[in-house]
Design an enzyme around this catalytic site. Structure first.
Site, PDB file in Angstrom:
ATOM      1  CB  SER A 180      28.779  42.541  39.189  1.00  0.00           C
ATOM      2  OG  SER A 180      27.091  43.521  38.727  1.00  0.00           O
ATOM      3  CG  HIS A 208      31.303  40.455  41.222  1.00  0.00           C
ATOM      4  ND1 HIS A 208      30.739  39.799  42.516  1.00  0.00           N
ATOM      5  CD2 HIS A 208      31.000  41.041  40.541  1.00  0.00           C
ATOM      6  CE1 HIS A 208      29.789  41.551  42.251  1.00  0.00           C
ATOM      7  NE2 HIS A 208      30.576  42.039  41.118  1.00  0.00           N
ATOM      8  CE  LYS A 240      31.703  43.745  44.462  1.00  0.00           C
ATOM      9  NZ  LYS A 240      31.573  44.821  43.663  1.00  0.00           N
TER      10      LYS A 240
HETATM   11  C1  LIG Z   1      31.705  46.156  43.540  1.00  0.00           C
HETATM   12  C2  LIG Z   1      32.099  46.047  41.986  1.00  0.00           C
HETATM   13  C3  LIG Z   1      33.112  47.428  41.545  1.00  0.00           C
HETATM   14  C4  LIG Z   1      33.533  48.360  42.908  1.00  0.00           C
HETATM   15  O1  LIG Z   1      33.877  48.137  43.560  1.00  0.00           O
HETATM   16  P1  LIG Z   1      33.705  48.792  45.294  1.00  0.00           P
HETATM   17  O2  LIG Z   1      35.432  48.691  46.007  1.00  0.00           O
HETATM   18  O3  LIG Z   1      32.810  48.225  46.436  1.00  0.00           O
HETATM   19  O4  LIG Z   1      33.788  50.164  44.808  1.00  0.00           O
HETATM   20  C5  LIG Z   1      33.877  47.278  40.279  1.00  0.00           C
HETATM   21  N1  LIG Z   1      33.297  47.024  40.114  1.00  0.00           N
HETATM   22  C6  LIG Z   1      32.802  45.806  39.554  1.00  0.00           C
HETATM   23  C7  LIG Z   1      32.346  44.492  38.766  1.00  0.00           C
HETATM   24  C8  LIG Z   1      32.073  45.362  41.098  1.00  0.00           C
HETATM   25  O5  LIG Z   1      31.470  44.409  41.229  1.00  0.00           O
END
Ligand SMILES: *Cc1c(COP(=O)(O)O)cnc(C)c1O
Length: 387
Positions: A180, A208, A240
Site C-alpha cells: 500500500s 490495492h 478503494k
Molecule cells: C486500506 C487497507 C486495509 C483496510 O481496509 P479498510 O476497509 O479501509 O478498513 C486493509 N489492507 C490493506 C492492504 C489496505 O490498504
C-alpha cells in the site's frame, strides 16, 4: 484531572517535535480528482478511489434506490437479522468475480484481516508476514496469539528459512497483494511455491490490486493467473477501487463457513448497510465492463514516470497507480506536501510508523478520472518545489 497519569500533553508535544503529529483535513466536496479544501479547489493525488467510482452516477443511483427499499441501518449483525438479499447477491457476485467458491462480507478491511487470521490460528501456530504488510494484517497476526514473525520484504528465501526453523502445527503466510505504501507487487508465484512446499496456508490482501490489476480487474491473483488452489484466502476491500465501503474474503466453501462460525469481527458487529451492498454491486458492474479505466491508469502512470525521470525525481519501483516519491526525513516530506498544496496539488506525506524510520515519502496516487493535463500540472508543481 482524571487523565493526568496518562501524560497526554507530553505525548502530543513529543509527536509535534518529531514531525509525527497527525491532523485531518476537512473536505467539503465529494471524492474526486478535485476537492474543496478550506473553500479552495485542489487537485487530488492522494485518494485510493483509483477507478473514480466513489462519486459515479450509477453507484449513487443504486445507493439511493436501495435506501428507499431497505432504509439506512441494517439493524443487526449478519447472523441475527442484518443479512439482506442485497448482501447475499453481492457475495455471490464477488465470488464469481474472483473465481472463488464463495465470498463473505465484512464491515471493513481492517476487521476482515483481524477476523480471518484469528479464526484460523491459535497459540500453537505460526503466522509469517511480509515486513511491509498493512497494519491490519500485522494486528490480526498479533491478535491471533500465534507465534508472529516477519520476513524481509518480498523475500521468499528469507520466508522459507523462517518456516524451516519452525515446529508449529499450522503455518499461515500473509502478504499484501499490492503494497500500500510502495506500490510494488507481492512475488506471488514464489509465495505459492513456498506455501506448497511447506504445507502452509497463504492469505493475500489485495486491497490495492482489485479493480486495478488484471484483465477484468480481478487484481493481483488475476494478474498472475492464480486459482483458489494457489491463493486460497483472498481479501478485498470495497473502499478503494470499488468506491464504496467494507470488505470481503473469498475462498472455498469450508473457509467461508469456518469464518461464519468463528470470526469474531464478523459475528459481533452490525452488518454494513444494505444500500452500501447495492451500491457496490453497481460499482462491480463498472469494474468489469469498463476496461478503459484500467487502460487510462496505465497511461497516466507511464506519463508520470517518464516526466519524473526527466526532472531527475527518484520514484519507487512501481507500475501501479501508487507512485511514491521517497523523501527520507518526515520534516522534509511534510514541507514538500505543504508547498505542493500551496500550488494546488494535494499529495500526502506518509511518515513513520506507517513506513520505516528514514523512509518518509510523498505518496502520489492516480485515478482513472485524472487527465494527462493533471499529470503535467503535478509534474510542474513538483519541479517548482524540488528547487
Ligand atoms: C486500506 C487497507 C486495509 C483496510 O481496509 P479498510 O476497509 O479501509 O478498513 C486493509 N489492507 C490493506 C492492504 C489496505 O490498504
Amino acid at each position: 484531572m482524571s487523565l493526568s497519569a496518562f501524560s497526554l500533553s507530553t505525548t502530543l508535544n513529543h509527536l509535534k517535535q518529531q514531525d509525527l503529529y497527525r491532523s485531518r483535513r476537512v473536505i467539503d466536496s465529494p471524492q474526486g480528482i478535485e476537492l474543496i479544501l478550506n473553500g479552495k479547489k485542489v487537485l487530488n493525488f492522494c485518494s485510493n478511489d483509483y477507478l473514480g467510482l466513489a462519486n459515479h452516477p450509477n453507484v449513487i443511483a443504486a445507493f439511493k434506490q436501495a435506501v428507499d427499499k431497505y432504509g439506512v441501518g441494517s439493524g443487526a449483525a449478519h447472523l441475527i437479522c442484518g443479512h439482506s438479499t442485497a448482501h447475499h447477491a453481492l457475495e455471490e457476485e464477488l465470488a464469481a468475480f474472483t473465481g472463488r467458491d464463495r465470498a463473505l462480507l465484512f464491515s471493513t478491511g481492517y476487521m476482515a484481516n483481524m477476523g480471518v487470521i484469528s479464526a484460523l490460528l491459535d497459540k500453537n501456530d505460526l503466522v509469517l508476514e511480509d515486513k511491509l504488510n498493512h497494519a491490519s494484517l500485522l494486528d490480526g497476526g498479533l491478535l491471533s496469539g500465534a507465534i508472529f514473525k516477519r520476513y524481509l520484504h518480498a523475500d521468499s528465501e528469507n520466508l522459507q528459512a523462517k518456516i524451516s526453523q519452525s515446529t508449529a502445527k499450522k503455518t499461515l503466510i500473509v502478504s499484501d497483494g499490492v503494497f500500500s505504501m510502495d506500490g510494488d507487487l507481492a512475488p506471488l508465484a514464489e509465495l505459492i511455491a513456498v506455501a506448497n512446499n511447506s504445507q502452509a496456508g497463504l492469505m493475500i490482501d489485495d486491497a490495492h490490486g482489485l479493480g486495478v490489476l488484471g484483465k477484468t480487474g480481478g487484481g493481483v491473483v488475476e494478474h498472475f493467473s492464480c486459482s483458489q488452489n494457489d491463493a486460497p484466502i483472498l481479501v478485498g476491500t470495497l473502499g478503494k477501487a470499488f468506491g464504496t465501503a467494507g470488505a470481503f474474503v473469498a475462498g472455498s466453501e469450508e473457509l467461508i463457513e469456518i469464518l461464519i462460525q468463528k470470526s469474531r469481527t464478523y459475528i459481533y458487529t452490525t452488518a454494513m448497510p444494505a444500500a452500501i451492498a447495492e451500491a457496490t454491486r453497481a460499482s462491480l458492474q463498472l469494474i468489469i465492463a469498463e476496461d478503459w479505466r484500467r487502460e487510462k491508469l496505465t497511461a497516466l502512470v507511464k506519463q508520470f514516470r517518464a516526466g519524473a525521470a526527466q526532472l531527475g525525481l527518484v520514484l519507487m519501483d512501481s507500475d501501479t497507480p501508487i507512485q511514491p516519491l521517497l523523501i527520507g526525513e518526515s520534516q522534509q516530506a511534510m514541507l514538500l506536501s505543504q508547498k505542493l498544496l500551496e500550488l494546488g496539488c494535494l499529495v500526502s506525506a506518509i511518515r513513520p510508523p506507517t513506513v520505516p524510520q528514514g523512509k518518509a515519502r510523498l505518496r502520489v496516487t492516480f485515478s482513472a478520472n485524472h487527465q494527462a493535463s493533471d499529470v503535467d500540472f503535478l509534474l510542474s508543481a513538483l519541479e517548482k518545489v524540488a528547487k
